[in-house]
Scaffold this motif. Structure first.
Motif, PDB file in Angstrom:
ATOM      1  N   GLN A 149       0.829  -1.203   0.000  1.00  0.00           N
ATOM      2  CA  GLN A 149       0.000   0.000   0.000  1.00  0.00           C
ATOM      3  C   GLN A 149       0.861   1.250   0.000  1.00  0.00           C
ATOM      4  O   GLN A 149       0.532   2.242  -0.663  1.00  0.00           O
ATOM      5  CB  GLN A 149      -0.919  -0.021   1.219  1.00  0.00           C
ATOM      6  N   ARG A 150       1.983   1.217   0.711  1.00  0.00           N
ATOM      7  CA  ARG A 150       2.874   2.378   0.736  1.00  0.00           C
ATOM      8  C   ARG A 150       3.463   2.626  -0.645  1.00  0.00           C
ATOM      9  O   ARG A 150       3.653   3.775  -1.051  1.00  0.00           O
ATOM     10  CB  ARG A 150       3.988   2.172   1.756  1.00  0.00           C
ATOM     11  N   VAL A 151       3.796   1.564  -1.361  1.00  0.00           N
ATOM     12  CA  VAL A 151       4.320   1.731  -2.722  1.00  0.00           C
ATOM     13  C   VAL A 151       3.258   2.369  -3.614  1.00  0.00           C
ATOM     14  O   VAL A 151       3.543   3.288  -4.397  1.00  0.00           O
ATOM     15  CB  VAL A 151       4.762   0.377  -3.305  1.00  0.00           C
ATOM     16  N   ARG A 152       2.032   1.915  -3.504  1.00  0.00           N
ATOM     17  CA  ARG A 152       0.958   2.453  -4.345  1.00  0.00           C
ATOM     18  C   ARG A 152       0.647   3.905  -4.006  1.00  0.00           C
ATOM     19  O   ARG A 152       0.125   4.642  -4.857  1.00  0.00           O
ATOM     20  CB  ARG A 152      -0.301   1.601  -4.193  1.00  0.00           C
ATOM     21  N   GLU A 153       0.952   4.321  -2.770  1.00  0.00           N
ATOM     22  CA  GLU A 153       0.689   5.705  -2.376  1.00  0.00           C
ATOM     23  C   GLU A 153       1.794   6.669  -2.779  1.00  0.00           C
ATOM     24  O   GLU A 153       1.627   7.881  -2.638  1.00  0.00           O
ATOM     25  CB  GLU A 153       0.496   5.776  -0.857  1.00  0.00           C
ATOM     26  N   MET A 154       2.906   6.150  -3.279  1.00  0.00           N
ATOM     27  CA  MET A 154       3.991   7.030  -3.707  1.00  0.00           C
ATOM     28  C   MET A 154       3.533   7.881  -4.880  1.00  0.00           C
ATOM     29  O   MET A 154       2.834   7.394  -5.776  1.00  0.00           O
ATOM     30  CB  MET A 154       5.224   6.207  -4.081  1.00  0.00           C
ATOM     31  N   PRO A 155       3.926   9.163  -4.937  1.00  0.00           N
ATOM     32  CA  PRO A 155       3.502  10.033  -6.050  1.00  0.00           C
ATOM     33  C   PRO A 155       3.972   9.482  -7.395  1.00  0.00           C
ATOM     34  O   PRO A 155       5.150   9.154  -7.569  1.00  0.00           O
ATOM     35  CB  PRO A 155       4.174  11.367  -5.731  1.00  0.00           C
ATOM     36  N   ALA A 156       3.043   9.385  -8.332  1.00  0.00           N
ATOM     37  CA  ALA A 156       3.402   8.884  -9.666  1.00  0.00           C
ATOM     38  C   ALA A 156       4.410   9.802 -10.337  1.00  0.00           C
ATOM     39  O   ALA A 156       5.246   9.344 -11.132  1.00  0.00           O
ATOM     40  CB  ALA A 156       2.138   8.758 -10.510  1.00  0.00           C
ATOM     41  N   GLU A 157       4.359  11.105 -10.016  1.00  0.00           N
ATOM     42  CA  GLU A 157       5.289  12.051 -10.631  1.00  0.00           C
ATOM     43  C   GLU A 157       6.736  11.713 -10.295  1.00  0.00           C
ATOM     44  O   GLU A 157       7.640  11.911 -11.116  1.00  0.00           O
ATOM     45  CB  GLU A 157       4.971  13.479 -10.173  1.00  0.00           C
ATOM     46  N   LEU A 158       6.945  11.201  -9.071  1.00  0.00           N
ATOM     47  CA  LEU A 158       8.300  10.842  -8.653  1.00  0.00           C
ATOM     48  C   LEU A 158       8.859   9.723  -9.512  1.00  0.00           C
ATOM     49  O   LEU A 158      10.016   9.773  -9.953  1.00  0.00           O
ATOM     50  CB  LEU A 158       8.277  10.424  -7.183  1.00  0.00           C
ATOM     51  N   LEU A 159       8.046   8.719  -9.786  1.00  0.00           N
ATOM     52  CA  LEU A 159       8.492   7.600 -10.604  1.00  0.00           C
ATOM     53  C   LEU A 159       8.660   8.023 -12.066  1.00  0.00           C
ATOM     54  O   LEU A 159       9.597   7.570 -12.742  1.00  0.00           O
ATOM     55  CB  LEU A 159       7.488   6.451 -10.501  1.00  0.00           C
ATOM     56  N   ILE A 160       7.778   8.881 -12.538  1.00  0.00           N
ATOM     57  CA  ILE A 160       7.874   9.340 -13.932  1.00  0.00           C
ATOM     58  C   ILE A 160       9.134  10.170 -14.133  1.00  0.00           C
ATOM     59  O   ILE A 160       9.850  10.011 -15.140  1.00  0.00           O
ATOM     60  CB  ILE A 160       6.615  10.151 -14.308  1.00  0.00           C
ATOM     61  N   LYS A 161       9.448  11.036 -13.179  1.00  0.00           N
ATOM     62  CA  LYS A 161      10.654  11.850 -13.291  1.00  0.00           C
ATOM     63  C   LYS A 161      11.905  10.971 -13.302  1.00  0.00           C
ATOM     64  O   LYS A 161      12.851  11.227 -14.062  1.00  0.00           O
ATOM     65  CB  LYS A 161      10.718  12.844 -12.139  1.00  0.00           C
ATOM     66  N   ALA A 162      11.928   9.947 -12.443  1.00  0.00           N
ATOM     67  CA  ALA A 162      13.089   9.060 -12.411  1.00  0.00           C
ATOM     68  C   ALA A 162      13.252   8.325 -13.735  1.00  0.00           C
ATOM     69  O   ALA A 162      14.379   8.161 -14.234  1.00  0.00           O
ATOM     70  CB  ALA A 162      12.945   8.066 -11.265  1.00  0.00           C
ATOM     71  N   GLN A 163      12.155   7.887 -14.322  1.00  0.00           N
ATOM     72  CA  GLN A 163      12.236   7.217 -15.620  1.00  0.00           C
ATOM     73  C   GLN A 163      12.647   8.184 -16.720  1.00  0.00           C
ATOM     74  O   GLN A 163      13.368   7.811 -17.651  1.00  0.00           O
ATOM     75  CB  GLN A 163      10.886   6.580 -15.953  1.00  0.00           C
ATOM     76  N   THR A 164      12.204   9.423 -16.617  1.00  0.00           N
ATOM     77  CA  THR A 164      12.609  10.429 -17.599  1.00  0.00           C
ATOM     78  C   THR A 164      14.113  10.657 -17.565  1.00  0.00           C
ATOM     79  O   THR A 164      14.752  10.924 -18.601  1.00  0.00           O
ATOM     80  CB  THR A 164      11.873  11.758 -17.323  1.00  0.00           C
ATOM     81  N   LEU A 165      14.694  10.530 -16.375  1.00  0.00           N
ATOM     82  CA  LEU A 165      16.146  10.692 -16.227  1.00  0.00           C
ATOM     83  C   LEU A 165      16.915   9.424 -16.589  1.00  0.00           C
ATOM     84  O   LEU A 165      18.134   9.371 -16.422  1.00  0.00           O
ATOM     85  CB  LEU A 165      16.475  11.109 -14.797  1.00  0.00           C
ATOM     86  N   GLY A 166      16.218   8.393 -17.059  1.00  0.00           N
ATOM     87  CA  GLY A 166      16.886   7.192 -17.545  1.00  0.00           C
ATOM     88  C   GLY A 166      16.896   6.021 -16.590  1.00  0.00           C
ATOM     89  O   GLY A 166      17.581   5.023 -16.849  1.00  0.00           O
ATOM     90  N   ALA A 167      16.154   6.084 -15.486  1.00  0.00           N
ATOM     91  CA  ALA A 167      16.154   4.981 -14.518  1.00  0.00           C
ATOM     92  C   ALA A 167      15.378   3.795 -15.069  1.00  0.00           C
ATOM     93  O   ALA A 167      14.272   3.954 -15.593  1.00  0.00           O
ATOM     94  CB  ALA A 167      15.538   5.446 -13.200  1.00  0.00           C
ATOM     95  N   ASN A 168      15.954   2.595 -14.929  1.00  0.00           N
ATOM     96  CA  ASN A 168      15.228   1.386 -15.300  1.00  0.00           C
ATOM     97  C   ASN A 168      14.488   0.844 -14.079  1.00  0.00           C
ATOM     98  O   ASN A 168      14.474   1.463 -13.014  1.00  0.00           O
ATOM     99  CB  ASN A 168      16.168   0.338 -15.898  1.00  0.00           C
ATOM    100  N   SER A 169      13.882  -0.333 -14.230  1.00  0.00           N
ATOM    101  CA  SER A 169      13.063  -0.877 -13.147  1.00  0.00           C
ATOM    102  C   SER A 169      13.878  -1.117 -11.883  1.00  0.00           C
ATOM    103  O   SER A 169      13.446  -0.789 -10.767  1.00  0.00           O
ATOM    104  CB  SER A 169      12.390  -2.180 -13.601  1.00  0.00           C
ATOM    105  N   TRP A 170      15.076  -1.725 -12.023  1.00  0.00           N
ATOM    106  CA  TRP A 170      15.903  -2.009 -10.858  1.00  0.00           C
ATOM    107  C   TRP A 170      16.360  -0.729 -10.179  1.00  0.00           C
ATOM    108  O   TRP A 170      16.409  -0.643  -8.953  1.00  0.00           O
ATOM    109  CB  TRP A 170      17.106  -2.860 -11.248  1.00  0.00           C
ATOM    110  N   THR A 171      16.706   0.284 -10.980  1.00  0.00           N
ATOM    111  CA  THR A 171      17.125   1.558 -10.400  1.00  0.00           C
ATOM    112  C   THR A 171      15.983   2.213  -9.634  1.00  0.00           C
ATOM    113  O   THR A 171      16.174   2.767  -8.543  1.00  0.00           O
ATOM    114  CB  THR A 171      17.625   2.501 -11.499  1.00  0.00           C
ATOM    115  N   LEU A 172      14.784   2.137 -10.197  1.00  0.00           N
ATOM    116  CA  LEU A 172      13.619   2.688  -9.503  1.00  0.00           C
ATOM    117  C   LEU A 172      13.404   2.002  -8.160  1.00  0.00           C
ATOM    118  O   LEU A 172      13.144   2.652  -7.145  1.00  0.00           O
ATOM    119  CB  LEU A 172      12.366   2.528 -10.368  1.00  0.00           C
ATOM    120  N   ILE A 173      13.516   0.676  -8.157  1.00  0.00           N
ATOM    121  CA  ILE A 173      13.283  -0.076  -6.924  1.00  0.00           C
ATOM    122  C   ILE A 173      14.356   0.233  -5.889  1.00  0.00           C
ATOM    123  O   ILE A 173      14.047   0.495  -4.712  1.00  0.00           O
ATOM    124  CB  ILE A 173      13.227  -1.585  -7.226  1.00  0.00           C
ATOM    125  N   LEU A 174      15.621   0.224  -6.311  1.00  0.00           N
ATOM    126  CA  LEU A 174      16.726   0.361  -5.362  1.00  0.00           C
ATOM    127  C   LEU A 174      16.961   1.796  -4.918  1.00  0.00           C
ATOM    128  O   LEU A 174      17.338   2.040  -3.766  1.00  0.00           O
ATOM    129  CB  LEU A 174      18.010  -0.199  -5.978  1.00  0.00           C
TER     130      LEU A 174
END
Length: 271
Positions: free
Chosen positions: A158-183
């Motif tokens: 539930q805590r993961v689902r509550e994280m702001p989507a903008e945060l994950l989108i920005k990280a992916q925009t900067l080139g983060a892959n799935s493992w980088t996002l998780i870690l």
């Protein structure tokens, strides 16, 4: 001033903390004195001196059969099982929570499964655990793991689902892959919550441990309580219960302190 806006000062807060415990102790010892006055051989509410003698016998006198100090032996055995169970549950709960919350392909099957598993009463499957894993240490540890891992995993999911989507989108925009996002993004946000979740399930973990030790064990705090109950040895049972409560409180306090020191930004950022 409205009652909701009134806050006690430091001395007043200390008095309010002590007050309910003092009232409970007074009520107990008054009831104990009344029962012992009517029947000096009454075992239901032992006096302070009787419990002190039992503590001295269990904690500071060598047992004639084993040559050890029973309270400390029982404490070491129980804490070892509890530590292993909590450690395994924390790792599994963290992995399952991230997988079901951050990865939709894993979340689709895992999330409903975790909901169902969290509804299964762990004590109801205790006989199954003893049949499958035997009467050794593994069954006791597995009861703790099965009992609290789904709860930890659901909370972290539930805590993961509550994280702001903008945060994950920005990280992916900067080139983060799935493992980088998780870690680098998700895991740092979940670790302080994991410590809080562990604090919340400490009571359940102790319950499962005591139940397992009571049924099939040769040492441990739960084993000792259920061993002496046949003799109505309340002078031993009550100090053991107080000792278990104190240990649980110390563990909660330690986890809280660890969270504040390791993740000071988490508490400071909360409203």
């Amino acid at each position: 001033m409205r009652l909701i806006n009134r806050h006690p000062d430091r001395p007043g807060r200390l008095m309010l903390v002590i007050l309910p415990f003092a009232l409970l102790l007074c009520a107990y010892f008054l009831g104990s004195a009344a029962r012992l006055n009517e029947n000096p051989n009454d075992k239901l509410l032992p006096s302070a001196s009787q419990m002190a003698s039992a503590v001295e016998r269990m904690a500071f006198s060598e047992d004639k059969r084993s040559g050890g100090y029973l309270l400390w032996q029982d404490t070491a055995a129980s804490l070892q099982r509890l530590a292993i169970g909590l450690g395994l549950s924390a790792v599994l709960g963290l992995c399952l929570g991230i997988a079901s919350g951050a990865l939709p392909l894993f979340g689709a099957p895992l999330s409903p499964l975790l909901v169902v598993l969290s509804m299964v009463p762990p004590l109801a499957i205790l006989p199954i655990l003893f049949i499958v894993f035997g009467l050794g240490e593994l069954a006791k540890v597995m009861l703790i793991v099965i009992g609290i891992t789904p709860i930890l995993a659901r909370d972290l999911e539930q805590r993961v689902r509550e994280m702001p989507a903008e945060l994950l989108i920005k990280a992916q925009t900067l080139g983060a892959n799935s493992w980088t996002l998780i870690l680098r993004v998700i895991l740092p946000q979940l670790l302080p919550r994991l410590l809080i979740a562990l604090r919340l399930v400490l009571g359940s973990a102790w319950l499962f441990l005591i139940a397992a030790e009571a049924i099939a064990s040769e040492d441990g705090l739960g084993y000792r309580i259920f061993l002496v109950r046949r003799y109505l040895a309340m002078d031993v049972i009550l100090p053991y219960v107080v000792w278990i409560t104190l240990l649980a409180w110390l563990m909660d306090w330690a986890l809280k302190g660890l969270g504040r020191r390791a993740f000071p930004w988490y508490e400071g950022g909360r409203p």
